[in-house]
Design a protein around this motif. Structure first.
Motif, PDB file in Angstrom:
ATOM      1  N   LEU A  49      31.258  52.994  40.752  1.00  0.00           N
ATOM      2  CA  LEU A  49      30.487  53.609  39.671  1.00  0.00           C
ATOM      3  C   LEU A  49      30.498  55.120  39.849  1.00  0.00           C
ATOM      4  N   GLY A  50      30.943  55.840  38.819  1.00  0.00           N
ATOM      5  CA  GLY A  50      30.861  57.290  38.828  1.00  0.00           C
ATOM      6  C   GLY A  50      29.722  57.722  37.930  1.00  0.00           C
ATOM      7  N   LEU A  51      28.746  58.443  38.478  1.00  0.00           N
ATOM      8  CA  LEU A  51      27.540  58.807  37.739  1.00  0.00           C
ATOM      9  C   LEU A  51      27.530  60.295  37.420  1.00  0.00           C
ATOM     10  N   VAL A  52      27.219  60.615  36.156  1.00  0.00           N
ATOM     11  CA  VAL A  52      27.065  62.002  35.722  1.00  0.00           C
ATOM     12  C   VAL A  52      25.744  62.096  34.955  1.00  0.00           C
ATOM     13  N   PHE A  53      24.886  63.020  35.390  1.00  0.00           N
ATOM     14  CA  PHE A  53      23.562  63.170  34.808  1.00  0.00           C
ATOM     15  C   PHE A  53      23.468  64.481  34.031  1.00  0.00           C
ATOM     16  N   GLN A  54      22.362  64.641  33.290  1.00  0.00           N
ATOM     17  CA  GLN A  54      22.125  65.906  32.602  1.00  0.00           C
ATOM     18  C   GLN A  54      21.961  67.041  33.608  1.00  0.00           C
ATOM     19  N   ASP A 109      37.734  57.553  41.964  1.00  0.00           N
ATOM     20  CA  ASP A 109      38.441  56.645  41.059  1.00  0.00           C
ATOM     21  C   ASP A 109      37.589  55.424  40.710  1.00  0.00           C
ATOM     22  N   PRO A 110      36.412  55.653  40.101  1.00  0.00           N
ATOM     23  CA  PRO A 110      35.500  54.537  39.821  1.00  0.00           C
ATOM     24  C   PRO A 110      36.007  53.643  38.694  1.00  0.00           C
ATOM     25  N   GLU A 111      35.539  52.394  38.697  1.00  0.00           N
ATOM     26  CA  GLU A 111      35.856  51.479  37.601  1.00  0.00           C
ATOM     27  C   GLU A 111      35.163  51.914  36.310  1.00  0.00           C
ATOM     28  N   LEU A 112      33.960  52.463  36.455  1.00  0.00           N
ATOM     29  CA  LEU A 112      33.145  52.834  35.304  1.00  0.00           C
ATOM     30  C   LEU A 112      32.595  54.234  35.498  1.00  0.00           C
ATOM     31  N   LEU A 113      32.718  55.059  34.450  1.00  0.00           N
ATOM     32  CA  LEU A 113      32.081  56.367  34.421  1.00  0.00           C
ATOM     33  C   LEU A 113      30.830  56.228  33.570  1.00  0.00           C
ATOM     34  N   LEU A 114      29.678  56.382  34.198  1.00  0.00           N
ATOM     35  CA  LEU A 114      28.382  56.170  33.556  1.00  0.00           C
ATOM     36  C   LEU A 114      27.703  57.523  33.415  1.00  0.00           C
ATOM     37  N   MET A 115      27.430  57.933  32.154  1.00  0.00           N
ATOM     38  CA  MET A 115      26.973  59.289  31.880  1.00  0.00           C
ATOM     39  C   MET A 115      25.655  59.247  31.108  1.00  0.00           C
ATOM     40  N   ASP A 116      24.641  59.983  31.608  1.00  0.00           N
ATOM     41  CA  ASP A 116      23.320  59.995  30.997  1.00  0.00           C
ATOM     42  C   ASP A 116      23.004  61.387  30.461  1.00  0.00           C
ATOM     43  N   GLU A 117      23.100  61.556  29.143  1.00  0.00           N
ATOM     44  CA  GLU A 117      22.818  62.846  28.487  1.00  0.00           C
ATOM     45  C   GLU A 117      23.519  64.008  29.198  1.00  0.00           C
ATOM     46  N   PRO A 118      24.823  63.890  29.499  1.00  0.00           N
ATOM     47  CA  PRO A 118      25.452  64.889  30.363  1.00  0.00           C
ATOM     48  C   PRO A 118      25.539  66.284  29.764  1.00  0.00           C
ATOM     49  N   PHE A 119      25.502  66.389  28.431  1.00  0.00           N
ATOM     50  CA  PHE A 119      25.651  67.705  27.798  1.00  0.00           C
ATOM     51  C   PHE A 119      24.339  68.182  27.170  1.00  0.00           C
ATOM     52  N   ARG A 164      31.396  70.383  34.549  1.00  0.00           N
ATOM     53  CA  ARG A 164      32.789  70.004  34.835  1.00  0.00           C
ATOM     54  C   ARG A 164      32.956  69.629  36.306  1.00  0.00           C
ATOM     55  N   VAL A 165      32.292  70.362  37.189  1.00  0.00           N
ATOM     56  CA  VAL A 165      32.337  70.022  38.617  1.00  0.00           C
ATOM     57  C   VAL A 165      31.727  68.644  38.839  1.00  0.00           C
ATOM     58  N   ALA A 166      30.580  68.375  38.202  1.00  0.00           N
ATOM     59  CA  ALA A 166      29.933  67.076  38.350  1.00  0.00           C
ATOM     60  C   ALA A 166      30.843  65.957  37.853  1.00  0.00           C
ATOM     61  N   LEU A 167      31.549  66.190  36.757  1.00  0.00           N
ATOM     62  CA  LEU A 167      32.469  65.193  36.217  1.00  0.00           C
ATOM     63  C   LEU A 167      33.632  64.962  37.178  1.00  0.00           C
TER      64      LEU A 167
END
Length: 254
Positions: free
Chosen positions: A85-90, A159-169, A149-152
């Motif tokens: 799981l790849g996580l990206v937050f606000q 190389d996660p199976e899923l990129l899970l993003m919560d209000e990243p922008f 962009r660094v967080a992404l």
């Protein structure tokens, strides 16, 4: 996206519910949430405040347990955060004492990847997100868009199976937001990652998604899943874009 890329769900959310105890009694935050995300698909989740978007995100990410139901990733139940799981937050959550390269390579270090491979992978990712000249910079030297962009890149490094993003922008200005949306679509196209993206911005969802999961409130549940059939790139001036926007807004308000 071709039919051949949609052979099996990468993510399955099956009957997920979540209850909380409160001074007023039991609160049902989510009830019977079920949908799938296919391999390589870009799915957005939208809904009013109180529809359980963030709670659902945390359950899918393994950061919180469901009261009922199960989330499966690649056929296995999600039992906690992991490298699949790849996580990206606000909020960027970058390490201020590490350089850009050091932040991106953090997960690779934890996995015990050898130094030479780490450097190669970090170089590739910084080029992918347009930061190849900033490897030795520190987060304090970067704009909000550059930090995201660094967080992404950091999320993609393992190389996660899923990129899970919560209000990243959600924390950047409108112009930067549009630029990051376009860049994310380019990265998605290049990497073929499965993306599940939580947003309150319906325009953003219509621009990005293959499908939009519209959440209802009290309790949080799936009201409808809208397939966006307009070809990319999508413009807000297109008639179909406006029609999808109005349709989703009506579902949210219902």
């Amino acid at each position: 996206m071709t039919d051949s890329s949609r052979r099996r769900p990468r993510v399955s959310i099956e009957g997920v519910g979540r209850q909380y105890d409160s001074p007023q009694g039991v609160v049902q935050a989510l009830e019977g949430v079920s949908f799938g995300v296919e391999a390589g698909e870009f799915v957005c989740i939208v809904g009013q405040s109180g529809s359980g978007k963030t709670t659902l995100f945390r359950i899918i990410a393994g950061l919180e347990d469901a009261t009922s139901g199960t989330v499966y990733l690649g056929g296995d139940p999600v039992e906690g955060p992991g490298p699949n799981l790849g996580l990206v937050f606000q909020e960027y959550h970058l390490f201020p004492w590490r350089t850009v390269a050091g932040n991106v390579g953090f997960g690779l270090e934890k996995q015990g990847v050898d130094h030479e491979e780490q450097e190669r992978r970090v170089r590739e990712l910084l080029e992918l997100v347009g930061l190849d000249g900033f490897a030795d910079s520190y987060p304090r030297d970067l704009s909000g868009g550059m930090k995201q962009r660094v967080a992404l890149a950091r999320a993609l490094a393992v190389d996660p199976e899923l990129l899970l993003m919560d209000e990243p922008f959600g924390a950047v200005d409108a112009q930067t937001k549009r630029m990051l949306q376009n860049e994310l679509l380019d990265i998605w196209s290049e990497t073929g990652k499965t993306i599940l993206f939580v947003t309150h911005d319906v325009e953003e969802a219509v621009k990005l998604a293959d499908r939009v999961v519209v959440m209802a409130t009290d309790p949080g549940r799936v009201r409808e899943i809208v397939e966006i059939e307009t070809e990319r790139p999508r413009s807000r001036s297109d008639t179909s874009f406006g029609e999808y926007y109005e349709r989703i807004m009506k579902l949210i308000r219902a």
